[in-house]
Design a protein around this motif. Sequence first.
Motif, PDB file in Angstrom:
ATOM      1  N   GLY A 139       3.069  70.486  42.490  1.00  0.00           N
ATOM      2  CA  GLY A 139       1.613  70.560  42.475  1.00  0.00           C
ATOM      3  C   GLY A 139       1.123  71.984  42.400  1.00  0.00           C
ATOM      4  O   GLY A 139       0.236  72.377  43.144  1.00  0.00           O
ATOM      5  N   MET A 140       1.691  72.756  41.512  1.00  0.00           N
ATOM      6  CA  MET A 140       1.454  74.199  41.526  1.00  0.00           C
ATOM      7  C   MET A 140       0.851  74.651  40.207  1.00  0.00           C
ATOM      8  O   MET A 140       1.446  74.495  39.161  1.00  0.00           O
ATOM      9  CB  MET A 140       2.787  74.922  41.756  1.00  0.00           C
ATOM     10  N   ALA A 141      -0.358  75.199  40.241  1.00  0.00           N
ATOM     11  CA  ALA A 141      -1.012  75.650  39.015  1.00  0.00           C
ATOM     12  C   ALA A 141      -0.536  77.038  38.646  1.00  0.00           C
ATOM     13  O   ALA A 141      -0.410  77.901  39.495  1.00  0.00           O
ATOM     14  CB  ALA A 141      -2.530  75.671  39.194  1.00  0.00           C
ATOM     15  N   ILE A 142      -0.271  77.236  37.371  1.00  0.00           N
ATOM     16  CA  ILE A 142       0.148  78.548  36.890  1.00  0.00           C
ATOM     17  C   ILE A 142      -0.885  79.056  35.905  1.00  0.00           C
ATOM     18  O   ILE A 142      -1.115  78.449  34.870  1.00  0.00           O
ATOM     19  CB  ILE A 142       1.524  78.473  36.202  1.00  0.00           C
ATOM     20  N   GLN A 197       0.806  69.574  32.387  1.00  0.00           N
ATOM     21  CA  GLN A 197       0.527  68.160  32.130  1.00  0.00           C
ATOM     22  C   GLN A 197       0.952  67.300  33.315  1.00  0.00           C
ATOM     23  O   GLN A 197       0.254  66.355  33.699  1.00  0.00           O
ATOM     24  CB  GLN A 197       1.257  67.706  30.863  1.00  0.00           C
ATOM     25  N   GLY A 198       2.109  67.639  33.884  1.00  0.00           N
ATOM     26  CA  GLY A 198       2.581  66.890  35.044  1.00  0.00           C
ATOM     27  C   GLY A 198       1.655  67.043  36.235  1.00  0.00           C
ATOM     28  O   GLY A 198       1.372  66.077  36.955  1.00  0.00           O
ATOM     29  N   LEU A 199       1.160  68.254  36.453  1.00  0.00           N
ATOM     30  CA  LEU A 199       0.249  68.500  37.577  1.00  0.00           C
ATOM     31  C   LEU A 199      -1.047  67.720  37.408  1.00  0.00           C
ATOM     32  O   LEU A 199      -1.517  67.054  38.333  1.00  0.00           O
ATOM     33  CB  LEU A 199      -0.058  69.990  37.683  1.00  0.00           C
ATOM     34  N   SER A 212      -1.622  65.067  35.932  1.00  0.00           N
ATOM     35  CA  SER A 212      -1.472  63.618  36.078  1.00  0.00           C
ATOM     36  C   SER A 212      -1.538  63.199  37.543  1.00  0.00           C
ATOM     37  O   SER A 212      -1.684  62.017  37.848  1.00  0.00           O
ATOM     38  CB  SER A 212      -0.141  63.158  35.467  1.00  0.00           C
ATOM     39  N   VAL A 213      -1.429  64.171  38.452  1.00  0.00           N
ATOM     40  CA  VAL A 213      -1.471  63.880  39.887  1.00  0.00           C
ATOM     41  C   VAL A 213      -2.734  64.434  40.533  1.00  0.00           C
ATOM     42  O   VAL A 213      -3.402  63.767  41.319  1.00  0.00           O
ATOM     43  CB  VAL A 213      -0.224  64.467  40.596  1.00  0.00           C
ATOM     44  N   VAL A 214      -3.078  65.683  40.198  1.00  0.00           N
ATOM     45  CA  VAL A 214      -4.241  66.351  40.794  1.00  0.00           C
ATOM     46  C   VAL A 214      -5.245  66.678  39.691  1.00  0.00           C
ATOM     47  O   VAL A 214      -4.902  67.394  38.751  1.00  0.00           O
ATOM     48  CB  VAL A 214      -3.825  67.654  41.512  1.00  0.00           C
ATOM     49  N   PRO A 215      -6.472  66.173  39.770  1.00  0.00           N
ATOM     50  CA  PRO A 215      -7.472  66.481  38.742  1.00  0.00           C
ATOM     51  C   PRO A 215      -7.686  67.985  38.605  1.00  0.00           C
ATOM     52  O   PRO A 215      -7.725  68.712  39.603  1.00  0.00           O
ATOM     53  CB  PRO A 215      -8.742  65.785  39.258  1.00  0.00           C
ATOM     54  N   TRP A 216      -7.847  68.430  37.373  1.00  0.00           N
ATOM     55  CA  TRP A 216      -7.995  69.854  37.095  1.00  0.00           C
ATOM     56  C   TRP A 216      -9.154  70.467  37.871  1.00  0.00           C
ATOM     57  O   TRP A 216      -9.051  71.588  38.383  1.00  0.00           O
ATOM     58  CB  TRP A 216      -8.217  70.051  35.592  1.00  0.00           C
TER      59      TRP A 216
END
Length: 312
Positions: free
Chosen positions: A122-125, A231-233, A235-239
């Motif tokens: 769950g890590m945004a880059i 894309q994986g993130l 699908s779990v956490v809304p942008w």
Amino acid sequence: MKFDIVKASVAEHPEDTIFYQAYKQLYSGTSQIFRRGNDEQVWKAIYVGMFNDDQGGPYRDSLTRICADLCSRRLPLFILCPNGRTNIRSNRDRWIPNIFPSNRSIPVDIRNQYRSVRQLLGMAIQVTIEDIEAIDISSFAIINKMEENIRKVKDLNECNDDDVKNNCDYLFSSVMTELTFDVVGSTGQTYELIPGGSHIPVTAVNFEDYCMRYRQYRINEFYRQIEFIRQGLYSVVPWAYLTLFTANELEETVCGKGSIDIEMLKHHTEYKDYDESSPHIKQFWSVLSEIFSEEQRKLFLIFIWGRSTLPY
């Protein structure tokens, strides 16, 4: 979810790692699996042959093992950053996405593993040129220094002294003789910045174009890998939710605090038949806070909790 930690301890192949074992069991339904309540474990960890009852410890331990796999050479997903490989300056412990030639597609299974990484961590880059420079100081130090020297040369060339002009032109050309329009990437491999770039010398005329292309390549070096992770993130956490965090806040939310907060541990410790004023309890906290190093505290935390960091 079952894990064969004996096979993982040897890990002769990427498929043996705990990460890959989790990926194969979770990938098809990760979007739903990771959308659990705050108090729910994403999975129950069963270690083959150990007959464990997962009340939280094995689950946290499996997460620790997965993170260790990701930051290692056991998987083809990430590589140690250039600063780490050359053992210089800061950020030597950072791992970056592995580099795949831009003219070749990334295998589907690798793409899906990147998506799983994002779902798992769950890590945004958000990559900037400053981020890239921070993990590859030596390469950018060279090009930054060259730009500085070239600016000085150009300033001197603007004077009216012909002797100074000739000397500066000679210096400029001698600096450029070894440079062509290619770049050494994070893996140490050389890539052309433009078609046939390895045969195109860098000159005073095209130097600025070279610098622009150099930085453009480095910042986009692993954009495809990051896109699969992103894309994986999402699908779990809304942008939209992720924009509420700074980079540091998001890192702490995912990875926990970097240092062990002893007072926080004390606050959440429950005693049975003893209390905080008991002599050996006082001695325990004294050893933990005054004698143990940060690394020893992390090992202690792994022993009692299965993770090396405290929650955010």
